[in-house]
Design a protein around this motif. Structure first.
Motif, PDB file in Angstrom:
ATOM      1  N   ASP A 159      39.871  47.797  73.479  1.00  0.00           N
ATOM      2  CA  ASP A 159      39.977  48.699  74.451  1.00  0.00           C
ATOM      3  C   ASP A 159      38.989  48.447  75.522  1.00  0.00           C
ATOM      4  OD1 ASP A 159      40.359  51.006  75.834  1.00  0.00           O
ATOM      5  OD2 ASP A 159      39.569  52.445  74.456  1.00  0.00           O
ATOM      6  N   GLN A 160      39.488  48.087  76.697  1.00  0.00           N
ATOM      7  CA  GLN A 160      38.794  48.010  77.844  1.00  0.00           C
ATOM      8  C   GLN A 160      38.463  48.836  78.772  1.00  0.00           C
ATOM      9  OE1 GLN A 160      37.696  44.839  78.014  1.00  0.00           O
ATOM     10  NE2 GLN A 160      38.592  44.258  75.989  1.00  0.00           N
ATOM     11  N   VAL A 161      38.918  50.175  78.482  1.00  0.00           N
ATOM     12  CA  VAL A 161      38.709  51.446  79.329  1.00  0.00           C
ATOM     13  C   VAL A 161      37.444  51.943  79.080  1.00  0.00           C
ATOM     14  CG1 VAL A 161      39.618  53.876  79.709  1.00  0.00           C
ATOM     15  CG2 VAL A 161      41.210  51.910  79.392  1.00  0.00           C
ATOM     16  N   GLU A 162      36.555  52.256  79.975  1.00  0.00           N
ATOM     17  CA  GLU A 162      35.331  53.030  79.748  1.00  0.00           C
ATOM     18  C   GLU A 162      35.651  54.495  79.692  1.00  0.00           C
ATOM     19  OE1 GLU A 162      32.142  52.034  82.568  1.00  0.00           O
ATOM     20  OE2 GLU A 162      32.390  49.801  82.268  1.00  0.00           O
ATOM     21  N   ASP A 163      35.188  54.725  78.244  1.00  0.00           N
ATOM     22  CA  ASP A 163      35.553  56.495  78.061  1.00  0.00           C
ATOM     23  C   ASP A 163      34.656  56.766  76.934  1.00  0.00           C
ATOM     24  OD1 ASP A 163      36.608  58.705  77.753  1.00  0.00           O
ATOM     25  OD2 ASP A 163      38.996  58.128  77.085  1.00  0.00           O
ATOM     26  N   GLU A 164      33.930  58.026  77.353  1.00  0.00           N
ATOM     27  CA  GLU A 164      33.206  58.625  76.239  1.00  0.00           C
ATOM     28  C   GLU A 164      33.903  59.053  75.042  1.00  0.00           C
ATOM     29  OE1 GLU A 164      30.900  61.836  77.763  1.00  0.00           O
ATOM     30  OE2 GLU A 164      32.327  62.271  79.408  1.00  0.00           O
ATOM     31  N   TYR A 216      35.051  52.405  66.702  1.00  0.00           N
ATOM     32  CA  TYR A 216      34.365  52.327  67.624  1.00  0.00           C
ATOM     33  C   TYR A 216      33.010  51.659  67.270  1.00  0.00           C
ATOM     34  CZ  TYR A 216      31.601  54.226  71.537  1.00  0.00           C
ATOM     35  OH  TYR A 216      30.327  54.385  72.445  1.00  0.00           O
ATOM     36  N   PRO A 217      32.579  50.782  68.385  1.00  0.00           N
ATOM     37  CA  PRO A 217      33.332  50.473  69.503  1.00  0.00           C
ATOM     38  C   PRO A 217      34.560  49.535  69.529  1.00  0.00           C
ATOM     39  CG  PRO A 217      31.355  49.064  69.045  1.00  0.00           C
ATOM     40  CD  PRO A 217      31.275  49.952  68.172  1.00  0.00           C
ATOM     41  N   GLN A 243      21.210  44.663  70.641  1.00  0.00           N
ATOM     42  CA  GLN A 243      22.672  44.569  70.943  1.00  0.00           C
ATOM     43  C   GLN A 243      23.539  43.947  69.912  1.00  0.00           C
ATOM     44  OE1 GLN A 243      22.537  43.304  75.030  1.00  0.00           O
ATOM     45  NE2 GLN A 243      22.734  45.425  75.890  1.00  0.00           N
ATOM     46  N   HIS A 288      38.454  60.159  72.209  1.00  0.00           N
ATOM     47  CA  HIS A 288      38.244  59.849  73.294  1.00  0.00           C
ATOM     48  C   HIS A 288      38.515  61.003  74.425  1.00  0.00           C
ATOM     49  CE1 HIS A 288      39.304  55.889  71.374  1.00  0.00           C
ATOM     50  NE2 HIS A 288      38.166  55.475  72.065  1.00  0.00           N
TER      51      HIS A 288
END
Length: 371
Positions: A135-140, A130-131, A334, A152
């Motif tokens: 993985d292109q899925v936005e997931d907390e 992480y990050p 960033q 996840h």
């Protein structure tokens, strides 16, 4: 042409207040100048793992906030957020070449420390970093309060409820390792799609949801010595059941409703879950402590006092300067986030030195001379 929006400096400062609070919540609760090792197994602290010194394939190790700054500057660090009951490993036997610069009198290993795959930069049941660049899925990601792994939301096996930041979560694996928690979940957990209520009839009950300690016959004692009734047994006797699958979310103050009779305390101690009876163990309590420490240091804010004495034009000039600096600082930070590196005081100092240099160049470029 639309009218220009009027923004006060207070509005601008409040935009970043939430981000500042998140940072102070984690870091202000830990000492950034002194190694935490002399404190022993700290109840909760910010931790880091150094991929440079203890790469995957070796022994897992964790270092405190101060050591991440002073001993591992420029190293490839994994930010572990916070962990409970951990003693700083920096410079012990697991670090073959590095010596701790802050505290040298350390034992070879900290035998009571607990480690997981988090210390090698991977998380969740999927074992991904992480990050995650792939993985292109936005997931907390949500931390289990028992094993303290981060999972996840889509891998929890249940729906993530609203206001999740105010709730604690126990993953399915930890629930199954401690079956008595399912009895509590049927009565105390946040309601969800995974809940199924069933009233049992008859007196034949296996009590499989109770801790092992509860299955042992209690010793004889006088009526004066008898302890209060066991809340866990009372809940189990009601017969309310829950589908035993997926992670479980718990509302605030749920720990205070757990049974604290002697038998349950002993059972929790045997399985290493005594911390569940401690409200101050929660991450929220730790974060509130960090925020209080930060607020105490900022009680007398000279910036806000100075602003009261400026006119509107001067305030607007400060707003524009602040916005420029905020944008550049965001881009600067960033880069560290993308590389998973810790920002050190020297990095911040270098940033502001570059800012000052650019400011002088702009001033020099804007000067006009008479001939």
């Amino acid at each position: 042409m639309s009218e220009e929006q009027t923004v006060s400096l207070v509005d601008v400062l409040e935009e970043d207040e939430e981000l500042e609070e998140e940072a102070s919540a984690v870091l202000a609760g830990s000492d950034s100048d002194h190694c935490s090792y002399p404190q022993g197994y700290v109840k909760r602290q910010a931790l880091y793992a150094c991929n440079t010194c203890t790469p995957k394939g070796g022994e897992a190790a964790g270092v405190c906030l101060a050591c991440s700054y002073k001993c591992h500057e420029g190293h490839d660090l994994f930010e572990l957020y916070t962990k409970r009951n951990f003693r700083c490993d920096c410079g012990n036997r697991k670090f073959s070449e590095l010596q701790c610069k802050l505290y040298t009198e350390k034992e070879e290993v900290n035998s009571l420390n607990k480690y997981s795959h988090n210390f090698f930069g991977v998380y969740c049941t999927c074992g991904r970093p992480y990050p995650d660049p792939d993985d292109q899925v936005e997931d907390e990601m949500i931390q289990c309060v028992v094993c303290e792994d981060w999972l996840h939301g889509r891998h929890l096996g249940c729906l993530v409820p609203d206001c999740v930041e105010l709730q604690e979560m126990i993953c399915e694996s930890c629930m199954n390792k401690n079956p008595f928690l399912w009895t509590y979940a049927a009565h105390l957990a946040v309601p969800g799609a995974a809940v199924q209520v069933k009233e049992e009839t008859g007196t034949d009950k296996s009590n499989t949801n109770l801790p092992k300690k509860e299955e042992k016959p209690s010793c004889k004692r006088s009526r004066e010595e008898a302890e209060p009734s066991c809340r866990l047994k009372e809940l189990d006797a009601i017969g309310k059941k829950r589908v035993q699958s997926g992670a479980v979310f718990w509302p605030s103050a749920w720990r205070s409703r757990l049974c604290s009779c002697n038998a349950c305390k002993e059972s929790l101690s045997e399985v290493g879950l005594s911390f569940l009876l401690d409200e101050s163990d929660t991450v929220l309590a730790y974060e509130n402590k960090g925020k209080s420490n930060e607020q105490g240091q900022q009680r007398h804010d000279p910036l806000m006092s100075a602003l009261d004495n400026l006119n509107r034009v001067q305030q607007l000039e400060i707003i524009h300067g602040y916005n420029d600096m905020k944008t550049e600082l965001k881009d600067f930070l960033q880069r560290f986030a993308a590389e998973g590196k810790v920002v050190t005081p020297d990095d911040i100092r270098q940033f502001f030195e570059e800012q000052q240099s650019r400011k002088r160049q702009r001033v020099d470029a804007g000067r006009f001379y008479c001939t």
